[in-house]
Design an enzyme around this catalytic site. Structure first.
Site, PDB file in Angstrom:
ATOM      1  N   THR A   1       9.362   2.328   9.288  1.00 47.58           N
ATOM      2  CA  THR A   1       9.651   2.321   7.861  1.00 47.58           C
ATOM      3  C   THR A   1      11.076   2.838   7.666  1.00 47.58           C
ATOM      4  O   THR A   1      11.678   3.364   8.602  1.00 47.58           O
ATOM      5  CB  THR A   1       8.643   3.198   7.083  1.00 47.58           C
TER       6      THR A   1
ATOM      7  N   ARG B   1      -6.561  -8.792  10.537  1.00 50.45           N
ATOM      8  CA  ARG B   1      -7.773  -9.563  10.792  1.00 50.45           C
ATOM      9  C   ARG B   1      -7.505 -11.057  10.941  1.00 50.45           C
ATOM     10  O   ARG B   1      -8.349 -11.807  11.423  1.00 50.45           O
ATOM     11  CB  ARG B   1      -8.772  -9.314   9.655  1.00 50.45           C
TER      12      ARG B   1
ATOM     13  N   ARG C   1      10.159  -7.944   7.757  1.00 50.56           N
ATOM     14  CA  ARG C   1      10.832  -7.544   8.990  1.00 50.56           C
ATOM     15  C   ARG C   1      10.840  -8.704   9.979  1.00 50.56           C
ATOM     16  O   ARG C   1       9.999  -9.610   9.887  1.00 50.56           O
ATOM     17  CB  ARG C   1      10.163  -6.310   9.578  1.00 50.56           C
TER      18      ARG C   1
ATOM     19  N   ASN D   1       5.380  -2.342  -4.054  1.00 50.97           N
ATOM     20  CA  ASN D   1       5.654  -2.888  -2.726  1.00 50.97           C
ATOM     21  C   ASN D   1       4.322  -3.329  -2.115  1.00 50.97           C
ATOM     22  O   ASN D   1       3.425  -2.510  -1.911  1.00 50.97           O
ATOM     23  CB  ASN D   1       6.327  -1.821  -1.856  1.00 50.97           C
TER      24      ASN D   1
ATOM     25  N   HIS E   1       9.379  -6.225   1.929  1.00 46.39           N
ATOM     26  CA  HIS E   1      10.362  -5.896   2.971  1.00 46.39           C
ATOM     27  C   HIS E   1       9.980  -6.683   4.228  1.00 46.39           C
ATOM     28  O   HIS E   1       9.276  -6.178   5.096  1.00 46.39           O
ATOM     29  CB  HIS E   1      10.372  -4.400   3.252  1.00 46.39           C
TER      30      HIS E   1
ATOM     31  N   HIS F   1       4.086  -7.413   8.671  1.00 49.04           N
ATOM     32  CA  HIS F   1       3.348  -7.378   7.409  1.00 49.04           C
ATOM     33  C   HIS F   1       3.739  -8.598   6.572  1.00 49.04           C
ATOM     34  O   HIS F   1       3.137  -9.647   6.722  1.00 49.04           O
ATOM     35  CB  HIS F   1       3.511  -6.047   6.661  1.00 49.04           C
TER      36      HIS F   1
ATOM     37  N   GLY G   1       4.822   1.657  -2.592  1.00 55.80           N
ATOM     38  CA  GLY G   1       3.867   0.826  -1.882  1.00 55.80           C
ATOM     39  C   GLY G   1       2.756   1.612  -1.223  1.00 55.80           C
ATOM     40  O   GLY G   1       1.611   1.583  -1.638  1.00 55.80           O
ATOM     41  N   HIS G   2       3.104   2.349  -0.180  1.00 51.71           N
ATOM     42  CA  HIS G   2       2.100   3.004   0.661  1.00 51.71           C
ATOM     43  C   HIS G   2       1.145   3.894  -0.145  1.00 51.71           C
ATOM     44  O   HIS G   2      -0.076   3.736  -0.072  1.00 51.71           O
ATOM     45  CB  HIS G   2       2.784   3.821   1.757  1.00 51.71           C
TER      46      HIS G   2
ATOM     47  N   HIS H   1      10.339   5.751  -1.691  1.00 50.99           N
ATOM     48  CA  HIS H   1       9.870   6.281  -0.405  1.00 50.99           C
ATOM     49  C   HIS H   1       9.094   7.578  -0.608  1.00 50.99           C
ATOM     50  O   HIS H   1       9.654   8.593  -1.013  1.00 50.99           O
ATOM     51  CB  HIS H   1      11.013   6.514   0.588  1.00 50.99           C
ATOM     52  N   ASP H   2       7.807   7.500  -0.342  1.00 50.62           N
ATOM     53  CA  ASP H   2       6.880   8.639  -0.427  1.00 50.62           C
ATOM     54  C   ASP H   2       6.688   9.178  -1.839  1.00 50.62           C
ATOM     55  O   ASP H   2       6.239  10.309  -2.015  1.00 50.62           O
ATOM     56  CB  ASP H   2       7.309   9.768   0.511  1.00 50.62           C
TER      57      ASP H   2
ATOM     58  N   GLU I   1      13.736  -6.273   0.072  1.00 53.73           N
ATOM     59  CA  GLU I   1      14.432  -5.264   0.861  1.00 53.73           C
ATOM     60  C   GLU I   1      14.670  -5.783   2.271  1.00 53.73           C
ATOM     61  O   GLU I   1      13.929  -6.630   2.768  1.00 53.73           O
ATOM     62  CB  GLU I   1      13.581  -3.994   0.964  1.00 53.73           C
TER      63      GLU I   1
END
Length: 237
Positions: A100, A18, A45, A7, A43, A50, A213-214, A190-191, A70
């Site tokens: 999220t 920036r 939004r 992701n 994803h 992002h 991703g994260h 997720h996580d 997503e």
């Protein structure tokens, strides 16, 4: 084989902070593929905080692995799926202002809505995955509304893993078994990170795909993107 879909939202977050085009989201996606990732996830939004909608259009032109989009299935999302026709559309029940994803679909309560949307998306030749909590009834509901796959929401697993991993994994094993018996493919996300990914894979060996991703981008700050992707792939094999 369990595929790793990276992701790249967080790369876009850094760019947007920036202005300009550094880091280059398109180049980052291509590099992820070159470094071994078997898919790219985004994803977008509504506020484009992002990934931007233009990014999605541009990515479609160059991504050669599985492209996964997503999102909450409002008209804007459905228009994007119709235009881009990714390999997979992952439906999440997030409101527009959510930071999220933090819960899965109630596939029983939303059966009528999901059935109609899934039918439309599948008509475009796109595979549909539904983001769900690890609940057997919810998984059965996903099969009944016509989904091809489920994506198991793994934040509860990741949280409980630190305390008692055998307890944390139990509902996921049960839900994955129901999914398989119902003819559904199984994704997870997720996580997930380098600490908990292998245990998930060992207990659900027929897992089709993980979307990360994260944690992966955070690890890349220390290990570098290429090395990090290889570390995650190693956990899946």
């Amino acid at each position: 084989m369990t595929r790793l879909s990276v992701n790249i939202n967080k790369i876009a977050t850094l760019r947007n902070a920036r202005g300009g085009n550094n880091p280059d989201v398109i180049k980052a996606a291509l590099d992820c593929e070159r470094f071994g990732a078997q898919g790219i996830t985004v994803h977008p939004r509504p506020d484009e905080r992002h990934i931007r909608y233009k990014d999605v259009i541009d990515l479609k032109k160059v991504v050669t692995t599985e492209f996964n989009i997503e999102g909450y299935p409002d008209e804007r999302y459905l228009k994007l799926i119709r235009e881009v026709k990714p390999a997979q559309a992952t439906l999440v029940p997030d409101p527009p202002d959510a930071i999220t994803s933090n819960a899965g679909w109630d596939t029983i309560k939303n059966a009528s809505l999901l059935k109609e949307i899934i039918s439309e998306i599948k008509a475009y030749g796109v595979r549909v995955s539904i983001f769900v909590d690890p609940l057997p009834l919810t998984v059965e509901g996903a099969a009944k509304v016509g989904a091809d796959r489920i994506e198991l929401y793994t934040e509860p697993y990741a949280s409980e893993f630190k305390l008692k991993k055998e307890i944390a994994i139990k509902p996921y094993i049960e839900s994955a078994k129901v999914a398989r018996e119902s003819g559904l493919g199984i994704n997870a996300g997720h996580d997930l990170d380098l600490n908990n990914l292998r245990f998930l894979k060992l207990n659900i060996p027929y897992l089709d795909e993980v979307s990360i991703g994260h944690a992966l981008i955070c690890d890349a700050l220390y290990f570098g993107l290429e090395n990090t992707i290889q570390l995650y792939l190693k956990e899946l094999h």
